[in-house]
Design an enzyme around this catalytic site. Structure first.
Site, mmCIF file in Angstrom:
data_model
loop_
_atom_site.group_PDB
_atom_site.id
_atom_site.type_symbol
_atom_site.label_atom_id
_atom_site.label_comp_id
_atom_site.label_asym_id
_atom_site.label_seq_id
_atom_site.Cartn_x
_atom_site.Cartn_y
_atom_site.Cartn_z
ATOM 1 N N ASP A 64 -4.767 5.593 -0.696
ATOM 2 C CA ASP A 64 -3.426 5.403 -1.241
ATOM 3 C C ASP A 64 -3.531 5.290 -2.762
ATOM 4 O O ASP A 64 -4.576 4.909 -3.292
ATOM 5 C CB ASP A 64 -2.834 4.128 -0.634
ATOM 6 C CG ASP A 64 -1.508 3.773 -1.247
ATOM 7 O OD1 ASP A 64 -0.576 4.588 -1.177
ATOM 8 O OD2 ASP A 64 -1.408 2.660 -1.811
ATOM 9 N N ARG A 65 -2.469 5.588 -3.470
ATOM 10 C CA ARG A 65 -2.498 5.553 -4.939
ATOM 11 C C ARG A 65 -2.079 4.199 -5.502
ATOM 12 O O ARG A 65 -2.907 3.431 -5.977
ATOM 13 C CB ARG A 65 -1.585 6.657 -5.504
ATOM 14 C CG ARG A 65 -1.569 6.719 -7.034
ATOM 15 C CD ARG A 65 -0.614 7.826 -7.499
ATOM 16 N NE ARG A 65 -0.507 7.943 -8.934
ATOM 17 C CZ ARG A 65 0.393 7.322 -9.680
ATOM 18 N NH1 ARG A 65 1.277 6.494 -9.130
ATOM 19 N NH2 ARG A 65 0.428 7.510 -10.990
ATOM 20 N N ASP A 66 -0.769 3.900 -5.467
ATOM 21 C CA ASP A 66 -0.213 2.733 -6.161
ATOM 22 C C ASP A 66 -0.640 1.430 -5.486
ATOM 23 O O ASP A 66 -0.371 1.214 -4.310
ATOM 24 C CB ASP A 66 1.317 2.839 -6.194
ATOM 25 C CG ASP A 66 1.755 4.088 -6.946
ATOM 26 O OD1 ASP A 66 1.631 4.104 -8.174
ATOM 27 O OD2 ASP A 66 2.182 5.055 -6.281
ATOM 28 N N ARG A 102 6.498 11.361 5.323
ATOM 29 C CA ARG A 102 6.368 10.055 4.660
ATOM 30 C C ARG A 102 5.590 9.067 5.523
ATOM 31 O O ARG A 102 5.863 8.910 6.697
ATOM 32 C CB ARG A 102 7.762 9.506 4.349
ATOM 33 C CG ARG A 102 7.735 8.247 3.513
ATOM 34 C CD ARG A 102 9.160 7.851 3.099
ATOM 35 N NE ARG A 102 9.139 6.590 2.424
ATOM 36 C CZ ARG A 102 8.852 6.423 1.141
ATOM 37 N NH1 ARG A 102 8.595 7.472 0.399
ATOM 38 N NH2 ARG A 102 8.838 5.228 0.594
ATOM 39 N N LYS A 103 4.584 8.395 4.907
ATOM 40 C CA LYS A 103 3.840 7.363 5.636
ATOM 41 C C LYS A 103 4.808 6.302 6.134
ATOM 42 O O LYS A 103 5.729 5.955 5.403
ATOM 43 C CB LYS A 103 2.798 6.694 4.722
ATOM 44 C CG LYS A 103 1.690 7.590 4.286
ATOM 45 C CD LYS A 103 0.635 6.854 3.481
ATOM 46 C CE LYS A 103 1.087 6.539 2.089
ATOM 47 N NZ LYS A 103 0.058 5.945 1.236
ATOM 48 N N ASP A 159 -3.052 -0.421 0.604
ATOM 49 C CA ASP A 159 -2.614 -1.803 0.374
ATOM 50 C C ASP A 159 -1.343 -2.145 1.142
ATOM 51 O O ASP A 159 -0.829 -3.243 1.010
ATOM 52 C CB ASP A 159 -2.400 -2.057 -1.124
ATOM 53 C CG ASP A 159 -1.201 -1.290 -1.693
ATOM 54 O OD1 ASP A 159 -0.958 -0.143 -1.261
ATOM 55 O OD2 ASP A 159 -0.517 -1.846 -2.564
#
Length: 181
Positions: A12-14, A94-95, A120
């Site tokens: 994941d990114r953010d 979308r997750k 996260d």
């Protein structure tokens, strides 16, 4: 994790790679310390390193898919799987949907049992669980809050059935756990 074959890691990114629990757009996003080295460690072990991210700012016109892809590849990612839709658009990618992971598996000939999702948010873990991947929750970004909800049994329904395979303080710890022999 030992001798298990590790084909790919979806990150994941953010809040997982850097930034915070809020979206920070390309050009302003900074990685957490040591993350680039952790990505290199995975790549040095011939692991496909993939970004796995929801970025609704794309559909709002705030950023482009290309700007996210360019940034993530500059951090060392091999592939970028991005959902550009807002939650209310009702898309299929979308997750916690597994559409991005399934597409990556087909595109790269992956056995998802030999793949890992690091994130996260519980939506990351839900997608990983449904896809049959190893699930790692990091406590950065929204991770501490997700962890506390998990400990306090605040999740319900399908969300309560998901249990992380490992809980890490950050991405670097998660990668160490994956790569230790």
């Amino acid at each position: 994790m030992g001798k298990k074959i590790l084909q790919a890691v979806f990150i994941d990114r953010d809040g997982t790679l850097g930034g915070s629990d809020q979206v920070i757009y390309p050009g302003e996003f900074t990685l957490f310390p040591g993350v680039e080295e952790s990505i290199k460690l995975l790549k040095n072990r011939d692991v496909l390193v993939c970004s796995f991210t929801n970025q609704p700012g794309v559909s709002c016109g705030v950023a482009t898919v290309q700007s996210f892809e360019s940034e993530l590849k500059s951090f060392g990612f091999d592939k970028v799987y991005l959902c550009p839709h807002r939650h209310e658009e009702g898309c299929v990618c979308r997750k916690p949907s597994i559409v991005m992971i399934k597409g990556a598996a087909e595109e790269n000939n992956l056995d998802l049992r030999n793949c890992v999702v690091i994130g996260d948010r519980w939506t990351d873990l839900l997608a990983a669980d449904e896809a049959g991947c190893i699930k790692i929750l990091v406590k950065t970004g929204s991770g501490q809050q997700a962890y506390e909800k998990y400990l306090n049994k605040e999740y319900y329904g399908r969300w309560a059935e998901v249990h992380p395979d490992y809980i890490a303080e950050d991405l670097n710890e998660a990668v160490r756990w994956l790569t230790e022999e």
